[in-house]
Design a protein around this motif. Structure first.
Motif, short mmCIF file in Angstrom:
data_model
loop_
_atom_site.label_atom_id
_atom_site.label_comp_id
_atom_site.label_asym_id
_atom_site.label_seq_id
_atom_site.Cartn_x
_atom_site.Cartn_y
_atom_site.Cartn_z
N SER A 198 34.45 23.12 46.44
CA SER A 198 33.65 23.64 45.33
C SER A 198 32.63 24.64 45.83
N MET A 199 32.26 25.55 44.94
CA MET A 199 31.20 26.52 45.20
C MET A 199 30.07 26.24 44.22
N ILE A 200 28.84 26.23 44.73
CA ILE A 200 27.68 25.92 43.92
C ILE A 200 26.70 27.08 43.97
N LEU A 201 26.35 27.59 42.82
CA LEU A 201 25.31 28.61 42.69
C LEU A 201 24.07 27.93 42.15
N GLN A 202 22.98 28.05 42.88
CA GLN A 202 21.74 27.40 42.47
C GLN A 202 20.59 28.39 42.51
N ALA A 203 19.83 28.45 41.41
CA ALA A 203 18.64 29.28 41.33
C ALA A 203 17.44 28.37 41.16
N GLN A 204 16.48 28.49 42.08
CA GLN A 204 15.29 27.65 42.04
C GLN A 204 14.05 28.53 42.03
N GLY A 205 13.08 28.14 41.24
CA GLY A 205 11.86 28.93 41.19
C GLY A 205 10.70 28.16 40.61
N ALA A 206 9.58 28.86 40.48
CA ALA A 206 8.37 28.25 39.93
C ALA A 206 8.01 28.87 38.60
N GLY A 207 8.99 29.47 37.95
CA GLY A 207 8.74 30.08 36.66
C GLY A 207 9.14 29.17 35.52
N ILE A 229 12.18 28.54 34.44
CA ILE A 229 13.31 27.72 34.88
C ILE A 229 12.98 27.10 36.23
N ARG A 230 13.03 25.79 36.29
CA ARG A 230 12.76 25.07 37.54
C ARG A 230 13.99 25.09 38.44
N THR A 231 15.13 24.79 37.86
CA THR A 231 16.38 24.84 38.62
C THR A 231 17.55 25.09 37.69
N LEU A 232 18.50 25.84 38.17
CA LEU A 232 19.73 26.13 37.45
C LEU A 232 20.88 25.95 38.42
N VAL A 233 21.87 25.18 38.04
CA VAL A 233 23.00 24.87 38.92
C VAL A 233 24.30 25.17 38.18
N ALA A 234 25.17 25.94 38.81
CA ALA A 234 26.50 26.21 38.27
C ALA A 234 27.51 25.97 39.37
N GLN A 235 28.59 25.27 39.04
CA GLN A 235 29.57 24.87 40.05
C GLN A 235 30.97 25.18 39.57
N SER A 236 31.79 25.66 40.49
CA SER A 236 33.22 25.88 40.20
C SER A 236 34.04 25.39 41.39
N SER A 237 35.10 24.68 41.10
CA SER A 237 36.00 24.25 42.16
C SER A 237 37.01 25.36 42.45
N ASP A 238 37.78 25.19 43.51
CA ASP A 238 38.83 26.17 43.82
C ASP A 238 39.90 26.19 42.75
N GLU A 239 39.95 25.15 41.90
CA GLU A 239 40.90 25.10 40.79
C GLU A 239 40.28 25.60 39.49
N ARG A 240 39.08 26.20 39.59
CA ARG A 240 38.36 26.79 38.44
C ARG A 240 37.93 25.72 37.43
N ASN A 241 37.55 24.55 37.93
CA ASN A 241 36.90 23.54 37.10
C ASN A 241 35.40 23.76 37.21
N ILE A 242 34.73 23.91 36.07
CA ILE A 242 33.32 24.29 36.10
C ILE A 242 32.43 23.24 35.45
N ARG A 243 31.17 23.24 35.86
CA ARG A 243 30.13 22.44 35.22
C ARG A 243 28.79 23.05 35.61
N GLY A 244 27.73 22.73 34.85
CA GLY A 244 26.43 23.30 35.17
C GLY A 244 25.31 22.58 34.45
N LEU A 245 24.09 22.83 34.90
CA LEU A 245 22.91 22.26 34.25
C LEU A 245 21.72 23.19 34.47
N VAL A 246 20.73 23.04 33.59
CA VAL A 246 19.50 23.82 33.72
C VAL A 246 18.33 22.91 33.39
#
Length: 289
Positions: A64-73, A75-92
């Motif tokens: 899986s590949m995970i894209l994560q954006a973290q900051g002090a604004g 949005i505290r944290t944003l997470v998006a994930q995709s597997s090599d089979e293009r299965n996705i999930r995310g949270l904010v």
């Protein structure tokens, strides 16, 4: 029929440029079904999911590949994930919920973290500042600093769908500056409306009708959470019997909710005893002579 929940890769024949297009529909709506935030904040998650889906198709890996954006604004944290089979999930998760904000206000002096968790090798992680006017520009900075590859990314999302377009020079063909500049100039005319409304091939024809573009077969994208009772059990076991006992004493049972899909996992005292029963049996076997 309109293309939905599809990833398409394409190559410019005779040029050192490749590209990807993605459209998320039902997979996007399922991804946000258990997220609580304003439509404006949700659009950031949609863009991130479109981005990580495309990025997962650039690198060859099993996992899986995970894209994560973290900051002090905002949005505290944003997470998006995709597997090599293009299965996705995310949270904010937000420090506050807003209906408008600049990119800097949303993330502050944040970081963009890209992680590849591969079954065949150790995890890889790249970190860059969240610089630019939007998430697409932040990813362009990532590739410029981490991979030294010219990359352009366009991302858009609304309450119903998310879409993205990515262009990147091929590592083996770096240096064809005139070709890259021409393709980049043509792509810059794309609009958010076109990304949301047009299918892949009509969009590519609108942008690059004088170029030789070969479009590869489509890949389906779907929402699928990777949580399971077994994974939750391993997490609880790592906390130790004493801490779990304290929770049982105060609450009577242990409730765990998956932040991605909302699935509830409940553990009573018997369940908790079972978590450590296998360990006790294994230890007894190891010490027997």
């Amino acid at each position: 029929m309109k293309e939905q929940d599809q990833l398409r890769r394409f190559i410019f024949e005779d040029l050192g440029v490749r590209g990807e297009w993605v459209k998320l529909n039902e997979s996007w709506r399922q991804s946000i079904a258990h997220q609580q935030a304003s439509p404006f904040i949700m659009e950031q998650l949609g863009q991130a999911l479109a981005a990580v889906t495309m990025l997962s198709a650039i690198v060859k890996f099993k996992g899986s590949m995970i894209l994560q954006a973290q900051g002090a604004g905002v949005i505290r944290t944003l997470v998006a994930q995709s597997s090599d089979e293009r299965n996705i999930r995310g949270l904010v998760r937000c420090n506050e919920d807003v209906d408008s904000a600049s990119f800097e206000q949303m993330y502050g002096q944040g970081q963009l973290i890209l992680t590849i968790e591969s079954e065949n090798s150790s995890p890889y992680q790249g970190v860059v500042p969240l610089a630019g006017r939007n998430l697409g520009e932040a990813l362009e900075t990532y590739f410029s600093q981490s991979e030294q590859l010219n990359t352009r990314v366009w991302l858009v999302a609304d309450q119903h769908q998310a879409a993205g377009l990515l262009l990147q020079e091929l590592p083996s063909r770096k240096g064809d500056k005139e070709d890259w500049a021409r393709i980049e100039m043509l792509a810059q005319t794309v609009t958010d409306r076109e990304l949301l409304e047009l299918d892949c091939e009509p969009l590519l024809y609108r942008l690059f009708n004088q170029e030789k573009v070969r479009v590869l077969d489509s890949e389906s994208v779907e929402f699928r959470c990777a949580c399971s009772r077994n994974k939750i059990e391993n997490t609880l076991r790592s906390l130790g019997r004493e801490e779990l006992e304290d929770i049982l004493q105060s609450r009577g049972d242990i409730e765990v909710n998956c932040e991605f899909c909302g699935q509830n996992y409940s553990f009573d005292r018997i369940d908790v005893e079972g978590l450590f029963a296998d360990i006790a049996v294994t230890n007894a076997t190891d010490t027997r002579h």
